[in-house]
Design a protein around this motif. Structure first.
Motif, PDB file in Angstrom:
ATOM      1  N   TYR A 178      -7.061  -0.367   3.123  1.00  9.70           N
ATOM      2  CA  TYR A 178      -8.295  -0.011   4.012  1.00  9.70           C
ATOM      3  C   TYR A 178      -9.273  -0.393   3.024  1.00  9.70           C
ATOM      4  N   THR A 179     -10.537  -0.865   3.625  1.00 12.91           N
ATOM      5  CA  THR A 179     -11.628  -0.966   3.168  1.00 12.91           C
ATOM      6  C   THR A 179     -12.600  -0.796   4.002  1.00 12.91           C
ATOM      7  N   GLY A 180     -13.779   0.398   3.634  1.00 12.39           N
ATOM      8  CA  GLY A 180     -14.803   0.413   4.865  1.00 12.39           C
ATOM      9  C   GLY A 180     -15.298   1.831   4.138  1.00 12.39           C
ATOM     10  N   THR A 181     -15.960   2.759   5.088  1.00 14.07           N
ATOM     11  CA  THR A 181     -16.728   3.806   4.947  1.00 14.07           C
ATOM     12  C   THR A 181     -15.350   4.995   4.879  1.00 14.07           C
ATOM     13  N   LEU A 182     -15.826   6.100   4.176  1.00 13.65           N
ATOM     14  CA  LEU A 182     -14.889   7.202   4.218  1.00 13.65           C
ATOM     15  C   LEU A 182     -14.897   7.664   5.452  1.00 13.65           C
ATOM     16  N   SER A 183     -15.759   8.005   6.120  1.00 12.05           N
ATOM     17  CA  SER A 183     -15.936   8.525   7.471  1.00 12.05           C
ATOM     18  C   SER A 183     -14.975   7.412   8.558  1.00 12.05           C
ATOM     19  N   GLY A 184     -15.098   6.162   8.210  1.00 11.96           N
ATOM     20  CA  GLY A 184     -14.399   5.372   9.207  1.00 11.96           C
ATOM     21  C   GLY A 184     -12.856   5.572   8.899  1.00 11.96           C
ATOM     22  N   LEU A 185     -12.509   5.546   7.631  1.00  9.33           N
ATOM     23  CA  LEU A 185     -11.144   5.905   7.576  1.00  9.33           C
ATOM     24  C   LEU A 185     -10.396   7.255   8.048  1.00  9.33           C
ATOM     25  N   LEU A 186     -11.592   8.376   7.904  1.00  8.55           N
ATOM     26  CA  LEU A 186     -11.086   9.657   8.556  1.00  8.55           C
ATOM     27  C   LEU A 186     -11.020   9.455  10.204  1.00  8.55           C
ATOM     28  N   GLU A 187     -11.764   8.662  10.704  1.00  6.71           N
ATOM     29  CA  GLU A 187     -11.899   8.336  12.050  1.00  6.71           C
ATOM     30  C   GLU A 187     -10.408   7.548  12.482  1.00  6.71           C
ATOM     31  N   LYS A 188     -10.303   6.573  11.624  1.00  6.87           N
ATOM     32  CA  LYS A 188      -9.361   5.796  12.103  1.00  6.87           C
ATOM     33  C   LYS A 188      -7.929   6.402  12.002  1.00  6.87           C
ATOM     34  N   THR A 189      -7.512   7.215  11.134  1.00  6.42           N
ATOM     35  CA  THR A 189      -6.420   7.882  11.048  1.00  6.42           C
ATOM     36  C   THR A 189      -6.475   9.406  11.657  1.00  6.42           C
ATOM     37  N   GLY A 190      -7.478   9.932  12.092  1.00  8.28           N
ATOM     38  CA  GLY A 190      -7.538  11.048  13.147  1.00  8.28           C
ATOM     39  C   GLY A 190      -7.282  12.184  11.917  1.00  8.28           C
ATOM     40  N   GLN A 191      -7.672  12.203  10.590  1.00  7.93           N
ATOM     41  CA  GLN A 191      -7.313  13.155   9.575  1.00  7.93           C
ATOM     42  C   GLN A 191      -8.542  13.817   9.236  1.00  7.93           C
ATOM     43  N   ASN A 192      -8.568  15.039   8.641  1.00  7.69           N
ATOM     44  CA  ASN A 192      -9.754  15.689   8.175  1.00  7.69           C
ATOM     45  C   ASN A 192     -10.119  15.579   6.821  1.00  7.69           C
ATOM     46  N   ASP A 193      -9.374  15.326   5.954  1.00 10.54           N
ATOM     47  CA  ASP A 193      -9.579  14.872   4.768  1.00 10.54           C
ATOM     48  C   ASP A 193      -8.975  13.758   4.119  1.00 10.54           C
ATOM     49  N   LEU A 194      -9.492  12.778   3.064  1.00  7.04           N
ATOM     50  CA  LEU A 194      -9.144  11.839   2.346  1.00  7.04           C
ATOM     51  C   LEU A 194      -7.650  11.841   2.216  1.00  7.04           C
ATOM     52  N   GLU A 195      -7.123  12.716   1.252  1.00  2.00           N
ATOM     53  CA  GLU A 195      -5.758  12.948   0.864  1.00  2.00           C
ATOM     54  C   GLU A 195      -5.005  12.600   2.189  1.00  2.00           C
ATOM     55  N   HIS A 196      -5.097  13.289   2.971  1.00  4.24           N
ATOM     56  CA  HIS A 196      -4.181  13.169   4.371  1.00  4.24           C
ATOM     57  C   HIS A 196      -4.429  11.638   5.053  1.00  4.24           C
ATOM     58  N   ALA A 197      -5.758  11.205   5.156  1.00  8.65           N
ATOM     59  CA  ALA A 197      -5.976  10.013   5.668  1.00  8.65           C
ATOM     60  C   ALA A 197      -5.226   8.902   4.831  1.00  8.65           C
ATOM     61  N   ILE A 198      -5.251   8.908   3.478  1.00 14.29           N
ATOM     62  CA  ILE A 198      -4.438   7.956   2.719  1.00 14.29           C
ATOM     63  C   ILE A 198      -3.125   7.889   2.813  1.00 14.29           C
ATOM     64  N   ALA A 199      -2.423   8.981   3.095  1.00 13.08           N
ATOM     65  CA  ALA A 199      -1.120   9.181   3.482  1.00 13.08           C
ATOM     66  C   ALA A 199      -0.763   8.770   4.626  1.00 13.08           C
ATOM     67  N   ALA A 200      -1.690   8.798   5.549  1.00 10.67           N
ATOM     68  CA  ALA A 200      -1.435   8.367   7.108  1.00 10.67           C
ATOM     69  C   ALA A 200      -1.330   6.840   6.960  1.00 10.67           C
ATOM     70  N   ILE A 201      -2.338   6.221   6.446  1.00  8.97           N
ATOM     71  CA  ILE A 201      -2.319   5.051   6.499  1.00  8.97           C
ATOM     72  C   ILE A 201      -1.495   4.260   5.648  1.00  8.97           C
ATOM     73  N   THR A 202      -0.922   4.850   4.585  1.00 12.41           N
ATOM     74  CA  THR A 202       0.048   4.296   3.694  1.00 12.41           C
ATOM     75  C   THR A 202       1.542   4.340   4.720  1.00 12.41           C
ATOM     76  N   SER A 203       1.479   5.373   5.238  1.00 12.99           N
ATOM     77  CA  SER A 203       2.957   5.487   6.105  1.00 12.99           C
ATOM     78  C   SER A 203       2.982   4.479   7.187  1.00 12.99           C
ATOM     79  N   GLU A 204       1.580   4.459   7.990  1.00 13.81           N
ATOM     80  CA  GLU A 204       1.382   3.476   8.948  1.00 13.81           C
ATOM     81  C   GLU A 204       1.703   2.137   8.676  1.00 13.81           C
ATOM     82  N   ASN A 205       1.426   1.589   7.485  1.00 17.69           N
ATOM     83  CA  ASN A 205       1.475   0.358   6.905  1.00 17.69           C
ATOM     84  C   ASN A 205       2.915   0.126   6.619  1.00 17.69           C
ATOM     85  N   GLN A 206       3.756   1.055   6.041  1.00 17.83           N
ATOM     86  CA  GLN A 206       5.031   1.093   5.578  1.00 17.83           C
ATOM     87  C   GLN A 206       5.958   0.922   6.745  1.00 17.83           C
TER      88      GLN A 206
END
Length: 130
Positions: free
Chosen positions: A100-128
């Protein structure tokens, strides 16, 4: 610079050899050395490593102050709370791959998560699973 030495509470270590300092104190010395120079771009590699809570607060305040003065920061870290507090742009890189590259808010919006830790986990899982 004297104000940086004071900010990180290093006055009592001025007569000590760097090799004899603890890891956290060495990290504070490295931060003072980094911020001493008036560079428009500041690179910090795991800057929170070994820092006590007081030094962490001082570092975050210093980064905010320097950003307001127009400096750009490139920070590598695995501490997501730190990222949430100091970053406006995020590049999530894992094993040489950009997830991912972009804004923090964009990452939270893209993943539907409320915090960065969960957003990172979601995007990692989604891509795997892609």
């Amino acid at each position: 610079e004297t104000s940086l030495i004071r900010l990180f509470g290093l006055e009592s270590f001025l007569d000590k050899k760097l090799a004899n300092l603890s890891g956290g104190t060495k990290q504070k010395v490295n931060l003072v050395l980094t911020f001493m120079f008036d560079s428009p771009i500041v690179v910090l590699d795991e800057p929170t490593s070994g820092l006590d809570p007081t030094a962490m607060i001082a570092l975050k305040g210093l980064i905010r102050k320097e950003r307001e003065a127009g400096k750009t920061f490139l920070i590598t870290t695995h501490i997501m709370q730190f990222v949430e507090e100091v970053a406006d742009q995020v590049v999530y890189l894992l094993e040489g791959r950009i997830y991912y590259t972009g804004t923090l808010s964009g990452l939270l919006e893209k993943t539907g998560q409320n915090d960065l830790e969960h957003a990172i986990a979601a995007i990692t899982s989604e891509n795997q699973h892609a």
